[in-house]
Design an enzyme around this catalytic site. Structure first.
Site, PDB file in Angstrom:
ATOM      1  N   HIS A 474       0.835  -0.979  -0.076  1.00 27.69           N
ATOM      2  CA  HIS A 474       0.009  -0.152  -0.094  1.00 27.69           C
ATOM      3  C   HIS A 474       1.014   1.337  -0.095  1.00 27.69           C
ATOM      4  CE1 HIS A 474      -3.846  -1.823   0.159  1.00 27.69           C
ATOM      5  NE2 HIS A 474      -3.689  -1.915   1.063  1.00 27.69           N
ATOM      6  N   GLU A 716      -5.564  -5.146 -35.066  1.00 28.68           N
ATOM      7  CA  GLU A 716      -3.952  -5.003 -35.059  1.00 28.68           C
ATOM      8  C   GLU A 716      -3.356  -5.793 -36.109  1.00 28.68           C
ATOM      9  OE1 GLU A 716      -2.752  -6.251 -30.982  1.00 28.68           O
ATOM     10  OE2 GLU A 716      -4.111  -7.839 -30.890  1.00 28.68           O
ATOM     11  N   ASP A 740       1.236  -3.851 -32.717  1.00 24.83           N
ATOM     12  CA  ASP A 740       1.151  -4.937 -33.653  1.00 24.83           C
ATOM     13  C   ASP A 740       0.756  -4.584 -35.081  1.00 24.83           C
ATOM     14  OD1 ASP A 740       2.001  -7.426 -32.603  1.00 24.83           O
ATOM     15  OD2 ASP A 740       0.291  -7.482 -31.126  1.00 24.83           O
ATOM     16  N   CYS A 787      -5.106   1.435 -28.001  1.00 21.52           N
ATOM     17  CA  CYS A 787      -4.500   0.831 -26.934  1.00 21.52           C
ATOM     18  C   CYS A 787      -3.154   0.632 -26.973  1.00 21.52           C
ATOM     19  CB  CYS A 787      -5.229  -0.227 -26.076  1.00 21.52           C
ATOM     20  SG  CYS A 787      -5.337  -1.766 -27.221  1.00 21.52           S
TER      21      CYS A 787
HETATM   22  C1  PEP Z   1      -0.865  -3.630 -29.688  1.00 19.21           C
HETATM   23  O1  PEP Z   1      -0.559  -4.571 -30.322  1.00 19.21           O
HETATM   24  O2  PEP Z   1      -0.621  -2.449 -29.702  1.00 19.21           O
HETATM   25  C2  PEP Z   1      -1.221  -3.999 -28.061  1.00 19.21           C
HETATM   26  C3  PEP Z   1      -1.636  -3.086 -27.306  1.00 19.21           C
HETATM   27  O3  PEP Z   1      -1.048  -5.340 -27.673  1.00 19.21           O
HETATM   28  P1  PEP Z   1       0.293  -5.901 -27.131  1.00 19.21           P
HETATM   29  O4  PEP Z   1       1.478  -4.962 -27.172  1.00 19.21           O
HETATM   30  O5  PEP Z   1       0.042  -6.478 -25.842  1.00 19.21           O
HETATM   31  O6  PEP Z   1       0.495  -6.921 -28.082  1.00 19.21           O
HETATM   32 MG    MG Z   2      -0.960  -6.647 -29.671  1.00 18.27          MG
END
Ligand code: PEP
Ligand code: MG
Length: 855
Positions: A474, A716, A740, A787
Site C-alpha cells: 500500500h 492489430e 502489432d 490501446c
Molecule cells: C498492441 O499490439 O498495440 C497491443 C496493445 O497489444 P500488445 O502490445 O499487448 O501486443
Molecule cells: Mg498486440
C-alpha cells in the site's frame, strides 16, 4: 566433442571454449527475444551445471557490466565475445555475482572471470541459461556450433571462420567521415535498467545504418554508438543524461533519429509498465549501493526528493493478559470494534480520492471478519482480557497472511495490523495521537499502514522509506498515487539515521543517499523543480473528463494488469480501463489459473472501477512469440504469423471457455467489455462470439448482467482494418493495437534491432489503417479506441483525435500529461492535421510535422 586448450588456431579462425559446464542449447530456443532473435549477436546458449564462469577466449575484458552478470572479451583479432549469465539477471544488480577480473584485464582462455551463486541467481532470475555470442558478428563468415554436453574450459562450443581482413580488425569502424557535425540535447535514459543488452543492441543497430561517425556521450565518457559492447560498457542507469554526437554526411539525420530512439527507450516502451519479467524483478529486486553513503531498497515509487529524516514509530501498547468476566470483556471488544468503525468512517470523510477510501472500506470489513473476531472471542472465553485476546487474534491472523506465497495477500497483512492497532488502542484506552511530522520530511518506518498515511499531513512529507513491503505494498501504491518517491524493503540501517539528517531519496533507483554534497543537492533540486512544475500543471486538471478546448470529449483510460494498477489508474485521473492484459495472470506458472482465481482477479479490478467506469478485459493474448510453458503449441517458423492471440483461444476452447466464464462473473460489478486480441477475419470474430454466447447462455440463470456485456476486437492486423466496415457490423467497439498493427502493416518485427526504428506507429501507412478503422466503425455507429503504445505518446494525440479516435488507453503514469495535452487541442485543428499527415510519404515527415506537439 572436440576439446582444445587454445582459443584460436589459424588467424582466420577462432574457437570459442565452454565458459561453463552444461548442456548446449541453440540460441533461437532461448526464451528471450533479445537473444533468440540474435539482437545482441549470434552464438549459442548453455544450461550450466558449474558456477564459475571461465574466459571462453583469450583477450582483453572490454566490457564488464556493473551488475556483474555479463562481460565481453575482445580477442586480438577484434572479435567481441559476450557472455551473459542467465536471463533478466541485470535486475539482480550484482546480487550473487563475484567478478574475478576488471575492465581492461588481459585474460587467458579458461581463466575464471566471474563466480556466481547458482542457487541464489537461479531463484531470483528468470533462467540460468547463459548466452555466448559474438557481438560483432558481421566479422564472421561462418560459424559451426557444437551440441550436447560440454566441459568448462575444455570443450569447443563455437568454431568461427572470420571474414577476410577481420583478423586485423579492432571493432566497429569509428573513423570520422567528412561532413557536418551535429549533437543532440541531453536525453535522460528512460530504460529501467539503463542501456543493457536489448536497448544497446537496438541503438547500435540503428547507429550502424548511418555513415557518419556516431558517439554516445555521458559526462566525460564517450563511446562509439555503433558498438554494442561499447554502449554496454558505459553501464548506464535509468535517468542518466546522455547526448549523441555525429560527424559525417548524414549527421543531422542520425541525430534526429537516434535522439528520438533513445528518448523512446530503444524499443523498451519507456512509459509502459515493465515487461513481465522485469516487473517481477522490480517488485523484488533490491538496488545495490555503490558507495557507503547509499542505503538500498526496492524501487517502489519513482521521483527524487531532498529532505530530512523523520523516524516514524508506533507506540508499543502494553496489555494485561488476565481478563474480567467474559461477558464484560466481550462488551469491551464490541464497543471498541464499533468505535473503530466510526473512526474509519470519519477518516474516510476526509478523503477525496475514492481509491484510498476503498482501502479504508476494506478495514471496516475486517472489523466484522468472523474468523478474526471469533479468534478474539475464543481468547476471551479462555479467560484472557479483550485487549490481550484481540492482539493475539490479529497478530496471528496477520502472520498467517504473511506466510502465504501470494505477495498481494501478504501485503494485506499490513491492513490487519493497522486496523488491529486501532482497536487495540481503544481497548487499552490510548488515543491514537496524530504524529506531528516536520516540514520536508522523508518518513522512515518499519511499516506505514494506510491509516498512518491518511492521518499525516501530506504537505510536509516528501517521501517514504519502509523496511517492509515491496512494490505492491500500500505504501508503494499510495506513494505512486501521491506522486512522491518511495523505497520499500530498505536496509534496516535506515532506521538508525538521525532525525533531521539531510538525505536524497531516489525512488526510481530505490536508493537513499545520506550526506549528499552540495553539487548533488543542487542537481537534484534543479531536476525536482522542473518536474514539479510540469506535474503541477497536469495534475490540476487530471480528475476532470478529458476534452479538447472546443469541447470534444475523448475518454482517457488505462492499460493495466491487475487491481493495483486499476487503483493507480483511477488515482491518476484514468476514466476507466481500456486494456486489462489478462495474460499476466497466465504467465510464469506451471498451469493455467482456475476459473475462481481468474474471477477473483477480474472481480478485484471491477470493484476498483465500479459500474461507472468502463472495464475492457482482453482475453488471453499469448502464443507465437509469447509461449506459455503449460500450453502445448507447436514450434513455428513464423511465430508472429502463427497461433497467436485469439487463434490460441480458438485452438484451446476449454481454456478460453474457462476464461470467459471467469470474466462474465465480473459483469454485475462493472461496465464490462470483452475484447478479443488479434482478430484477422470475420470467421475468427464469429467463432469467438459463438463460444462467448454459449457461455453467456449457460450462465444466464446466474447473472443477467452477463448478457449485456459489450464485445469488441483489437484491430492489430491489416485485414481487420481494411474490413473494419464489415467487422463493425458484428461487434460493439474497436481498440487499435498499434504495436502489432505497425509490425504487420510494415512487415517489420516490432523487436527487430535494425528495423524497430522504422517500425513507427506514426508511419503514414499505419495512420491510413487507423483511418480505415474509424471510417468503417462510423458506418455502424461504433466507437474506436487506441490501446497501442502511440496512445501514450504526446506527439500522436492530435492525429489520433483528428482521425476520429474516441478513446485513448494509455500507461498509468502518462494519464495526467495526456489529458492535459488533449485540453490544449481543438478538434478542427486535429482533423486538418490528420488530413495533412495522411498525405505525407514517410514517418519522418509525419514526426517532423507533429514535433510541436511532442512536449
Ligand atoms: C498492441 O499490439 O498495440 C497491443 C496493445 O497489444 P500488445 O502490445 O499487448 O501486443
Ligand atoms: Mg498486440
Amino acid at each position: 566433442m572436440q576439446t582444445t586448450s587454445q582459443s584460436s588456431l589459424k588467424p582466420d579462425s577462432l574457437k570459442i571454449v565452454a565458459p561453463l559446464g552444461g548442456i548446449l542449447v541453440p540460441l533461437d530456443q532461448v526464451p528471450d527475444p533479445v537473444f533468440a532473435q540474435k539482437m545482441v549477436g549470434d552464438g549459442i546458449s548453455l544450461d550450466p551445471i558449474s558456477n564459475e564462469l571461465l574466459a571462453p577466449v583469450s583477450g582483453t575484458v572490454t566490457q564488464l557490466h556493473n551488475a556483474h552478470h555479463a562481460l565481453t572479451i575482445t580477442t586480438p583479432e577484434g572479435i567481441e565475445v559476450l557472455v551473459h549469465i542467465g536471463l533478466d539477471t541485470v535486475m539482480l544488480r550484482g546480487d550473487g555475482f563475484s567478478p574475478r577480473v576488471k575492465m581492461g584485464d588481459t585474460v587467458k582462455v579458461g581463466q575464471p572471470v566471474i563466480g556466481f551463486d547458482a542457487d541464489r541467481v537461479g531463484r531470483n532470475a528468470r533462467s540460468l541459461l547463459t548466452e555466448i555470442v559474438v557481438a560483432n558478428f558481421e566479422r564472421v563468415a561462418h560459424m559451426t556450433p557444437a551440441t550436447g554436453m560440454v566441459e568448462a574450459g575444455r570443450s569447443v562450443i563455437l568454431e568461427l571462420t572470420l571474414k577476410d581482413g577481420a583478423a586485423n580488425g579492432t571493432g566497429v569502424a569509428d573513423t570520422a567521415a567528412p561532413g557536418a557535425e551535429a549533437q543532440s540535447e541531453g536525453i535522460p535514459l528512460p530504460n529501467h535498467a539503463g542501456l543493457h543488452a536489448r536497448p544497446a543492441a537496438v541503438l547500435a543497430g540503428a547507429a550502424k545504418t548511418f555513415s557518419s561517425q556516431i558517439h554516445l556521450i555521458r559526462g566525460d565518457d564517450k563511446v562509439n554508438a555503433k558498438s554494442l559492447v561499447a554502449i554496454m560498457g558505459l553501464s548506464t542507469k535509468q535517468g542518466d543524461v546522455v547526448t549523441i554526437k555525429a560527424t559525417g554526411p548524414d549527421a543531422d539525420k542520425a541525430i534526429a533519429a537516434l535522439a528520438t530512439l533513445i528518448a523512446d527507450g530503444c524499443g523498451e516502451k519507456p512509459g509502459e509498465a515493465p515487461q513481465p519479467a522485469a516487473e517481477t524483478a522490480a517488485t523484488t529486486a533490491r538496488a545495490f549501493p555503490t558507495d557507503a553513503n547509499e542505503i538500498a531498497g526496492v524501487p517502489a515509487s519513482p521521483g527524487l526528493a531532498i529532505g530530512q529524516i523523520f523516524q516514524y514509530r508506533h507506540d508499543v501498547v502494553e496489555v494485561e493478559q488476565k481478563g474480567g468476566a467474559s461477558a464484560d470483556e466481550r462488551r469491551k471488544l464490541d464497543t471498541a470494534l464499533a468505535e473503530a468503525g466510526s473512526q474509519i468512517e470519519e477518516l474516510k470523510g476526509h478523503m477525496r480520492d475514492p481509491s484510498k477510501a476503498k482501502i479504508l472500506d476494506a478495514h471496516k470489513e475486517l472489523l466484522e471478519d468472523p474468523d478474526l473476531v471469533n479468534l478474539a472471542l475464543d481468547g476471551i472465553a479462555g479467560g484472557s482480557s479483550a485487549a490481550y485476546s484481540w492482539r493475539e487474534a490479529f497478530t496471528r491472523y496477520a502472520k498467517q497472511l504473511e506466510g502465504l506465497d501470494n505477495p498481494l495477500l501478504r501485503e494485506r497483512a499490513t491492513d490487519i495490523r493497522d486496523v488491529g492497532r486501532r482497536v487495540l488502542g481503544l481497548l487499552a484506552g490510548i488515543r491514537q495521537e496524530k504524529i506531528e511530522v516536520p516540514q520536508d520530511a522523508i518518513l522512515v518506518a518499519e511499516d506505514l499502514a494506510p491509516s498512518d498515511i491518511a492521518s499525516i499531513d501530506r504537505t510536509r512529507v516528501l517521501g517514504f522509506c519502509t523496511t517492509s513491503g515491496g512494490a505492491t505494498s500500500h505504501v508503494a501504491i499510495i506513494a505512486r498515487s501521491f506522486g512522491i518517491p518511495a523505497i520499500c524493503g530498505i536496509d534496516e540501517s535506515a532506521l538508525h539515521l538521525d532525525n533531521g539528517a539531510q538525505v536524497l531519496l531516489d525512488g526510481g533507483r530505490g536508493m537513499l543517499r545520506r550526506n549528499p554534497n552540495e553539487a548533488e543537492v543542487a542537481r537534484a533540486r534543479e531536476q525536482i523543480a522542473k518536474l514539479a512544475e510540469r506535474r503541477r500543471e497536469e495534475l490540476a486538471t487530471a480528475m476532470q473528463p478529458a476534452q479538447t478546448r472546443d469541447g470534444h470529449r475523448i475518454e482517457v483510460v488505462a492499460n493495466i494488469r491487475n487491481a493495483d494498477d486499476a487503483l493507480a489508474a483511477v488515482a491518476a485521473g484514468g476514466e476507466g480501463v481500456g486494456l486489462l492484459r489478462s495474460e499476466f495472470l497466465f504467465d510464469e506458472r506451471d498451469q493455467a489459473p482456475s476459473e475462481d482465481e481468474q474471477a477473483r482477479s477480474y472481480g478485484a479490478v471491477a470493484e476498483v472501477l465500479g459500474r461507472g467506469r468502463p472495464l475492457i478485459i482482453r482475453t488471453l493474448d499469448v502464443g507465437g512469440d509469447k509461449p506459455l510453458s503449460y500450453l502445448p503449441l507447436p514450434k513455428e517458423e513464423n511465430p508472429f504469423l502463427g497461433l497467436r492471440g485469439i487463434r490460441v483461444s480458438l485452438d484451446q476452447p476449454e481454456m478460453f471457455r474457462t476464461q470467459l466464464r471467469a470474466i462474465l462473473r465480473a459483469a454485475p460489478l462493472s461496465d464490462l467489455h470483452i475484447m478479443f486480441p488479434m482478430i484477422a477475419t470475420l470467421e475468427e470474430l464469429r467463432a469467438a462470439k459463438r463460444i462467448l454466447a454459449e457461455e453467456q447462455a449457460a450462465g444466464a440463470s446466474e447473472t443477467s448482467a452477463a448478457a449485456s456485456v459489450k464485445v469488441g476486437i483489437m484491430v492489430e492486423v491489416p485485414s481487420a482494418a481494411v474490413q473494419a466496415d464489415i467487422l463493425a457490423a458484428e461487434c460493439d467497439f474497436f481498440s487499435i493495437g498499434t504495436n502489432d498493427l505497425t509490425q504487420y502493416t510494415l512487415a517489420m518485427d516490432r523487436g527487430h534491432p535494425k528495423l524497430a526504428r522504422q517500425a513507427d506507429g506514426l508511419h503514414p501507412a499505419v495512420l491510413r489503417m487507423i483511418k480505415l478503422t474509424t471510417d468503417g466503425a462510423r458506418k455502424h455507429g461504433k466507437w474506436v479506441g487506441v490501446c497501442g503504445g502511440i496512445a501514450s505518446d504526446l506527439i500522436a494525440i492530435p492525429v489520433l483525435i483528428g482521425l476520429g479516435v474516441k478513446e485513448l488507453s494509455v500507461t498509468v503514469p502518462t494519464i495526467p500529461a495526456i489529458k492535459a495535452a488533449i485540453g490544449r487541442l481543438s478538434l478542427s485543428e486535429c482533423q486538418a492535421l490528420a488530413d495533412e499527415v495522411l498525405a505525407l510519404g514517410t514517418a519522418e515527415q509525419v514526426r517532423a510535422r507533429l514535433a510541436p506537439f511532442a512536449e
